[in-house]
Design an enzyme around this catalytic site. Structure first.
Site, PDB file in Angstrom:
ATOM      1  N   HIS A   1       0.832  -1.204   0.000  1.00  0.00           N
ATOM      2  CA  HIS A   1       0.000   0.000   0.000  1.00  0.00           C
ATOM      3  C   HIS A   1       0.866   1.254   0.000  1.00  0.00           C
ATOM      4  O   HIS A   1       0.573   2.245  -0.692  1.00  0.00           O
ATOM      5  CB  HIS A   1      -0.910  -0.054   1.240  1.00  0.00           C
ATOM      6  CG  HIS A   1      -1.878   1.075   1.338  1.00  0.00           C
ATOM      7  ND1 HIS A   1      -2.408   1.490   2.535  1.00  0.00           N
ATOM      8  CD2 HIS A   1      -2.411   1.885   0.406  1.00  0.00           C
ATOM      9  CE1 HIS A   1      -3.228   2.493   2.324  1.00  0.00           C
ATOM     10  NE2 HIS A   1      -3.251   2.760   1.034  1.00  0.00           N
TER      11      HIS A   1
ATOM     12  N   GLU B   1       2.233   1.922  -3.459  1.00  0.00           N
ATOM     13  CA  GLU B   1       1.197   2.534  -4.319  1.00  0.00           C
ATOM     14  C   GLU B   1       1.178   4.051  -4.132  1.00  0.00           C
ATOM     15  O   GLU B   1       1.114   4.818  -5.105  1.00  0.00           O
ATOM     16  CB  GLU B   1      -0.167   1.934  -3.990  1.00  0.00           C
ATOM     17  CG  GLU B   1      -1.337   2.588  -4.723  1.00  0.00           C
ATOM     18  CD  GLU B   1      -2.537   2.796  -3.818  1.00  0.00           C
ATOM     19  OE1 GLU B   1      -3.030   3.944  -3.745  1.00  0.00           O
ATOM     20  OE2 GLU B   1      -3.000   1.822  -3.192  1.00  0.00           O
ATOM     21  N   HIS B   2       1.235   4.505  -2.880  1.00  0.00           N
ATOM     22  CA  HIS B   2       1.250   5.946  -2.607  1.00  0.00           C
ATOM     23  C   HIS B   2       2.506   6.602  -3.172  1.00  0.00           C
ATOM     24  O   HIS B   2       2.440   7.674  -3.779  1.00  0.00           O
ATOM     25  CB  HIS B   2       1.196   6.176  -1.094  1.00  0.00           C
ATOM     26  CG  HIS B   2      -0.181   6.117  -0.513  1.00  0.00           C
ATOM     27  ND1 HIS B   2      -0.749   7.157   0.185  1.00  0.00           N
ATOM     28  CD2 HIS B   2      -1.116   5.136  -0.520  1.00  0.00           C
ATOM     29  CE1 HIS B   2      -1.949   6.824   0.589  1.00  0.00           C
ATOM     30  NE2 HIS B   2      -2.193   5.590   0.183  1.00  0.00           N
TER      31      HIS B   2
ATOM     32  N   GLU C   1      -4.256   7.718   7.523  1.00  0.00           N
ATOM     33  CA  GLU C   1      -5.238   6.832   6.897  1.00  0.00           C
ATOM     34  C   GLU C   1      -5.520   5.632   7.799  1.00  0.00           C
ATOM     35  O   GLU C   1      -6.669   5.202   7.936  1.00  0.00           O
ATOM     36  CB  GLU C   1      -4.723   6.367   5.537  1.00  0.00           C
ATOM     37  CG  GLU C   1      -5.707   5.486   4.788  1.00  0.00           C
ATOM     38  CD  GLU C   1      -5.198   5.060   3.433  1.00  0.00           C
ATOM     39  OE1 GLU C   1      -5.842   4.187   2.821  1.00  0.00           O
ATOM     40  OE2 GLU C   1      -4.167   5.584   2.969  1.00  0.00           O
TER      41      GLU C   1
END
Length: 833
Positions: free
Chosen positions: A56, A59-60, A137
């Protein structure tokens, strides 16, 4: 020679790509926008176990600049600048990157996408800043019910499985400073971000040969490497176990089933089961459980699915009565699954499902199309009925063979524990006993809107209260907008009326018609989007129900209407966004009764707008309009009065700090709107970078030009785990103050470039029937005629810097009023709404 019509249910065509990468093409008609989705066949379950969240995190990081495109010229900045849409998601075994842009900009966007995936910068300072975004997040997701439910289900696995592990990532699991972590990050990128592990899906109006040339011209390529095979261990869900999760919001029940070795056709089989199980038709599961007073809604989700293996969760939103009847509810669902497997008419189910998908696919936009077709087993005209029937039989067989794991979510206290990286309050419980009950299930009647349309009525003149834009002469999407001005709006009546309409709106959605029924300033509005030839039929059915819904259904909906507790389990910023259209609605402490509906309709006045409806439908459309409650409005209606001053609406004080600041235009003049649209474009990326990147205030940060119920303006949205609402407001105000000097110092060339991009963006929107209809409707709500969008574009081309500077000063001075929604009390100087 006219090109052949596009078949929306035809599966994508194989597309030859350079470098051995797999590709598929969805052909779109000329004039469409273009979309792309690049799927990398690796996700959270493929990351190193010692670094949860690495996939994840990567991806950022990929959006933070690449070798050929630094962050200021990256894909995100490019897509935002041309008015496109952009998203990415990391799932269990794949990661998707997708965008939608004007078709002539597809090549530039693809070049940026491929470069950021193949040659990311992975700068250490950028990693440290982005880790704080993931931390925010993680904290926001820790308050979402769906995330907590998945973590709770993960505790019930009998043996270690990636689904039960933590994958969200946070400050503790992403040691950016360690060389070992950097090696693992780059190895994950090298292993999976390559041609053999990815597929590119394009939806575009260009011909395949032109797209192939465009892709060959792209300088960047993903490295060549073979597909990486992975085999997951068995799920091993503990069947028959009962768990209880302490959670805010309405009570919820989840029945979880583990499935293994689903054959080909499993994707469509799950989709078909969801369509049948969640349907709102009279006599179906949801309808019967609602009649029993137990359940408000049913959903089916698959929190994990890979290589024929999956976790299927049937969710039920409970009433208080249903909470005490959980055992009987579980038996009812299991009994319905038995009925569906053994007694349902397969051919009727398949026929309805096939027709439903045909209808829905006919109206999808480019981005929605690539999302749909990205799933390799998605239904298409080539899908074999026998394969889906066999897969459904295998799926239902496994779901019926073992008792489900049952998870209850409610407010009762539970013991704290840590699971999957998230703090849970979770207990086991002894399964309650259920009294035997015979349900005698039956299959609902077929949806009439999935059958061929009835014969057209004779042509008729359309009531002038409904303004008609261009009419289609071929099958395609259309839109209908209606607004009622009411002398008084009893509280809760809109929500109850929407609940009473739910079965009809569900049948319309199954046939491809999306709807919104909203409460706004001074009245209610209804919007329908979908197959143009179907909209008059749907409106006709809704017209009678709006005037006189079933009295029992309306009374029951009023009795159960949602309160603040119903908002639990959702991110605060999302709750506020849902409430924004109701900001200007008057509040009342009085309760509503069914008979208040007739009083609300008395004296009501309606007007509307239609786009894309064929001329042949005029008779049926006018017949539907004649049945609407209220009287038609002749001529243009007045716009909304300015709402000067600082007004504040405080929502429930729960979760992280969240603020929406909506700044309406001070004037309806086209030149004013043109300047504010340019200001929003100039501020969008800078606001995101300032509050999220530099100040690291939180995960949810945005700034955009919005139109809300007839009011146009700029919307600032922020949610933060660290700053108070007062501090968030101060940061927004400081940002606006900084922009004044920045705009005055901005060189002429960049300003002209931004203006040209916005002109092209608005021209592109005007070429889309759906976007043009939305814009024209918002203009009508504001008391402007349908020529307003064209005047705004013309004013933008003439716009000078001094006018933009003057309008930014008006924005900072709240010349059009400021409207704030937040989960905290107002600061000094603000008055409550």
């Amino acid at each position: 020679m006219r090109p052949p019509p596009i078949d929306p249910v035809r599966p994508p065509l194989p597309l030859a790509l350079p470098g051995g990468q797999r590709g598929r093409l969805i052909a779109l008609p000329p004039g469409s926008r273009a979309a792309a989705l690049l799927r990398v066949g690796a996700g959270s379950h493929d990351e190193p176990a010692e670094y949860p969240g690495l996939a994840h995190f990567l991806e950022h990081l990929l959006f933070l600049g690449s070798r050929a495109y630094p962050q200021a010229r990256s894909l995100m900045a490019f897509v935002r600048g041309c008015g496109g849409r952009l998203n990415a998601s990391t799932r269990e075994r794949h990661t998707d990157f997708l965008f939608e842009v004007p078709a002539d900009l597809l090549g530039e966007a693809l070049g940026r996408l491929l470069d950021m995936l193949a040659r990311p910068l992975l700068d250490i300072d950028a990693q440290l800043a982005e880790r704080e975004v993931l931390q925010a997040e993680f904290q926001a997701r820790g308050a979402e019910r769906e995330t907590l439910c998945d973590a709770a289900l993960g505790t019930a696995l009998a043996a270690p499985h990636p689904f039960g592990a933590f994958h969200a990532g946070n400050r503790a699991t992403l040691p950016v400073e360690r060389p070992a972590f950097q090696r693992a990050l780059r190895e994950h990128h090298r292993r999976f971000y390559q041609a053999g592990q990815s597929e590119l899906l394009l939806a575009a109006p260009q011909r395949p040969a032109a797209l192939a040339d465009l892709l060959r011209a792209t300088e960047c390529r993903l490295a060549r490497a073979p597909w990486v095979e992975r085999r997951p261990p068995p799920l091993g869900l503990t069947a028959g176990r009962w768990l209880r999760l302490q959670s805010d919001g309405r009570p919820r029940l989840e029945l979880a089933f583990a499935v293994e070795h689903l054959p080909a056709g499993g994707e469509a089989a799950l989709d078909l089961l969801a369509d049948r199980l969640t349907g709102e038709a009279p006599g179906g599961l949801a309808s019967r459980l609602r009649e029993a007073g137990w359940c408000e809604a049913i959903d089916l989700r698959t929190p994990y699915r890979f290589a024929g293996q999956g976790l299927v969760a049937i969710g039920l939103e409970l009433t208080e009565t249903g909470l005490s009847a959980r055992a009987a509810l579980v038996e009812a669902v299991c009994d319905w699954l038995r009925f569906f497997a053994e007694a349902a008419d397969w051919h009727r189910c398949w026929d309805e499902y096939r027709r439903s998908r045909q209808r829905q696919l006919s109206c999808l936009g480019p981005l929605e199309r690539v999302r749909y077709w990205a799933e390799p087993g998605a239904w298409s005209a080539a899908t074999a009925e026998a394969a889906v029937r066999q897969a459904l039989s295998a799926l239902l067989g496994q779901m019926r063979r073992l008792r489900p794991l049952v998870l209850t979510c409610d407010r009762r206290p539970c013991e704290p524990r840590q699971a999957g990286g998230f703090p849970l309050r979770l207990d086991g419980e002894v399964p309650p006993r259920a009294e035997p009950r015979r349900w005698r299930w039956r299959q609902p009647e077929p949806n009439p809107w999935l059958r061929p349309a009835p014969a057209a009525l004779p042509a008729a003149a359309i009531d002038p209260a409904l303004r008609c834009l261009e009419r289609g002469d071929t099958p395609g999407p259309g839109a209908l907008f209606l607004r009622w001005r009411l002398a008084e709006t009893p509280p809760g009546l809109w929500r109850a009326l929407g609940a009473a309409l739910r079965p009809t709106l569900w049948a319309a959605r199954q046939a491809g018609v999306e709807s919104r029924f909203e409460d706004g300033e001074g009245g209610w509005s209804l919007q329908l989007h979908g197959p143009a030839d179907l909209l008059p039929q749907v409106l006709g059915a809704l017209a009678g129900l709006l005037r006189a819904p079933p009295r029992a259904a309306l009374a029951e909906a009023l009795r159960r209407q949602a309160d603040e507790a119903g908002d639990g389990g959702e991110m605060p910023i999302r709750r506020l966004l849902r409430r924004l259209p109701q900001f200007w609605t008057a509040e009342s402490a009085a309760a509503s009764r069914p008979q208040d509906l007739a009083r609300a309709w008395h004296g009501a006045r309606w007007d509307g707008l239609a786009a894309g409806l064929p001329a042949a439908s005029s008779g049926r459309l006018q017949a539907a309009l004649a049945r609407l409650p209220g009287q038609p409005v002749r001529g243009d209606s007045a716009g909304l009065a300015p709402d000067a001053g600082l007004r504040w609406w405080q929502a429930a004080d729960s979760g992280e700090s969240a603020l929406l600041l909506f700044c309406p235009l001070p004037s309806s003049a086209p030149a004013t709107e043109a300047a504010w649209r340019l200001l929003a474009q100039l501020m969008e990326g800078a606001f995101y970078q300032r509050l999220r990147g530099e100040l690291q205030l939180g995960y949810a940060v945005s700034c955009s030009f919005r139109q809300v119920g007839g009011r146009s303006g700029i919307l600032f949205a922020v949610q933060s785990p660290s700053a108070s609402v007062g501090q968030l407001l101060a940061h927004v105000e400081a940002f606006l103050d900084e922009r004044q000097a920045w705009l005055q110092a901005l060189e002429a060339a960049p300003l002209a470039e931004e203006k040209a991009r916005l002109v092209a963006r608005l021209a592109d929107a005007a070429s889309s029937p759906h976007e043009l209809a939305e814009w024209a409707w918002q203009a009508r709500l504001a008391g402007r005629d349908t020529g307003h969008p064209e005047r705004v574009r013309a004013a933008l081309e003439r716009l000078r810097r001094d006018e933009a500077v003057r309008q930014l000063a008006a924005l900072r001075a709240a010349a059009g009023g400021w409207c704030a929604l937040a989960n905290a009390p107002p600061p000094p100087g603000w008055r409550r709404r």
